[in-house]
Design an enzyme around this catalytic site. Structure first.
Site, PDB file in Angstrom:
ATOM      1  CD  GLU A 161      -3.113  -0.955   2.125  1.00  0.00           C
ATOM      2  OE1 GLU A 161      -4.158  -1.594   1.940  1.00  0.00           O
ATOM      3  OE2 GLU A 161      -2.913  -0.238   3.124  1.00  0.00           O
ATOM      4  CD  GLU A 185      -3.831  -5.583   3.689  1.00  0.00           C
ATOM      5  OE1 GLU A 185      -4.747  -4.778   4.011  1.00  0.00           O
ATOM      6  OE2 GLU A 185      -2.632  -5.343   3.858  1.00  0.00           O
TER       7      GLU A 185
END
Length: 440
Positions: A159, A352
């Site tokens: 991320e 995720e």
């Protein structure tokens, strides 16, 4: 097992990866056994974390990892995504811990999938500096040299968009800077670090390398031109800024000239071919024109000077974190990526997907996961090449600036005693994996 209209969840292709994810800073503890990170400095400042907590102990995974590997084995996953703490490796003995963890995972029949950077930058480094990308590549080579005989699937960064936006543009995550668009070099240097890491991993013999980027559909608040333009810009910043360079070898129009250094040369490194592309998905974002005032959204204050405003998605249930539950957004995202990138998009892994809810009898989490796994299967049926799905997260953990108030785990952790208790969702996921049949 939860069903939809009485129907079981459809079977996924043979060889599909079913896993769970964690990150080092959020679960490991053992802070006195590693060098400090930017998150240690950040959480030491009063007011930075909502409950005033730190990750000094967290789940104490660094001392209890065998208990957690047993939970993984009992769950029946065939892969475990964890992260390697760069500050722990720099302490001199950190790789001994990851050696033991990888050995125990392999013995339990669980494939180790390490992420090499999940936000816990050593405190003396800075993503505003290009040299940090070079230092990252050196560290990656060190880890690969130690673990590469057993680890066969790697993730470079987690991320980069959130680490740039929340940590360097808005200041709500470590290192706490409020640079707004002056944070763009942070994005570029992370992308460069990724490319250099891919080269380092290839040099060490790795052959299954991906990245974990967060993405979600961007929905315009209306069909008015101002809202559509604002949504397009938001989509550029949170999706295309981090996917286009990796997959197309170029920045979106108007962005490259804002980046530091020899951008064209750097893009050749950034766009090193990937074996797969990891996507972290939580929800779409509804975006409109700026409203001339600060907006509080999802626990983050969005400054008035931003050229967009984030709006609520109405008519949807929300998680304990206030995030809307939109499973079909995952299908939309994956088909959009397939259409946008075509044959430049390698196989996809959902690295995720999860939600925050309290309690051990977490029926809301079961409903969330059930809906998202079905939405993922619809993307597979639509022709998207998806190879795996990882639930966030195995354990309740230190949820960054939220402290310990948000619980994403399939396993409940009592942060006073550190006792682990599998939740209803743990048992649901185990039954899902049994119903899917052998995955090897």
């Amino acid at each position: 097992m939860a069903t939809d209209a009485g129907n079981p969840i459809p079977r996924f292709p043979a060889g599909f990866l079913w896993g769970v994810s964690t990150s080092a800073h959020q679960i490991e503890g053992g802070a006195d056994e590693r060098e400090p990170s930017v998150w240690d400095a950040f959480t030491a400042e009063p007011g930075r974390v909502k409950d005033g907590s730190t990750a000094a102990v967290a789940c104490d995974h660094v001392h209890r990892h065998r208990e957690d590997v047993a939970l993984l084995a009992g769950l029946g996953v065939n892969a475990y995504r964890f992260s390697v703490s760069w500050p722990r490796v720099r302490s001199g003995k950190g790789l001994d811990f990851y050696d033991r963890l990888v050995d125990d995972l392999c013995a339990a029949g669980v494939r180790p999938v390490p992420t090499l950077f999940h936000w816990d930058l050593p405190a003396d480094l800075d993503w505003l500096e290009r040299d940090t990308a070079e230092r990252f590549a050196e560290y990656v080579a060190q880890v690969a040299g130690r673990l590469g005989d057993r680890v066969t699937k790697w993730i470079t960064l987690n991320e980069a968009a959130e680490h740039t936006l929340l940590g360097h543009a808005l200041g709500v995550h470590a290192p706490g800077r409020k640079l707004l668009f002056d944070a763009l070099p942070v994005a570029h240097h992370q992308l460069l670090a990724h490319g250099l890491a891919v080269r380092a991993l290839r040099a060490a013999g790795a052959a299954d390398i991906g990245v974990a980027n967060s993405h979600g559909p961007t929905w315009a608040a209306s069909t008015e031109a101002a809202d559509v333009d604002a949504a397009d810009f938001y989509d550029l910043l949170l999706n295309r800024l981090f996917a286009d360079p990796l997959l197309l070898g170029r920045y979106p129009d108007g962005i490259g000239e804002l980046m530091p250094g020899d951008v064209e040369a750097d893009l050749k490194v950034i766009a090193e071919p990937l074996d797969w592309y990891g996507i972290n998905y939580y929800a779409p974002t509804r975006v409109g024109a700026p409203q001339g005032a600060e907006i509080e959204f999802g626990g983050v204050t969005m400054p008035a000077e931003l050229p967009f405003s984030v709006r609520e998605i109405e008519g949807r249930p929300v998680t304990d974190f206030g995030w809307p539950v939109v499973p079909e957004g995952l299908t939309e995202l994956l088909t959009t990526f397939r259409d946008r990138y075509g044959d430049r998009l390698p196989p996809v892994v959902i690295t995720e997907n999860g939600c925050s809810y309290p309690g051990v009898d977490d029926q809301d989490r079961i409903a969330y996961l059930d809906g998202h796994v079905r939405a993922l299967h619809r993307a597979v049926a639509a022709g998207v090449d998806v190879r795996g799905y990882f639930v966030w997260s195995l354990l309740d953990n230190f949820e960054w600036a939220e402290g310990y108030a948000r619980r994403f785990g399939l396993v409940h952790v009592d942060f006073g005693t550190l006792e682990r208790t599998p939740k209803a969702s743990y048992h649901w996921y185990r039954e899902l994996l049994r119903a899917q049949g052998p995955t090897a």
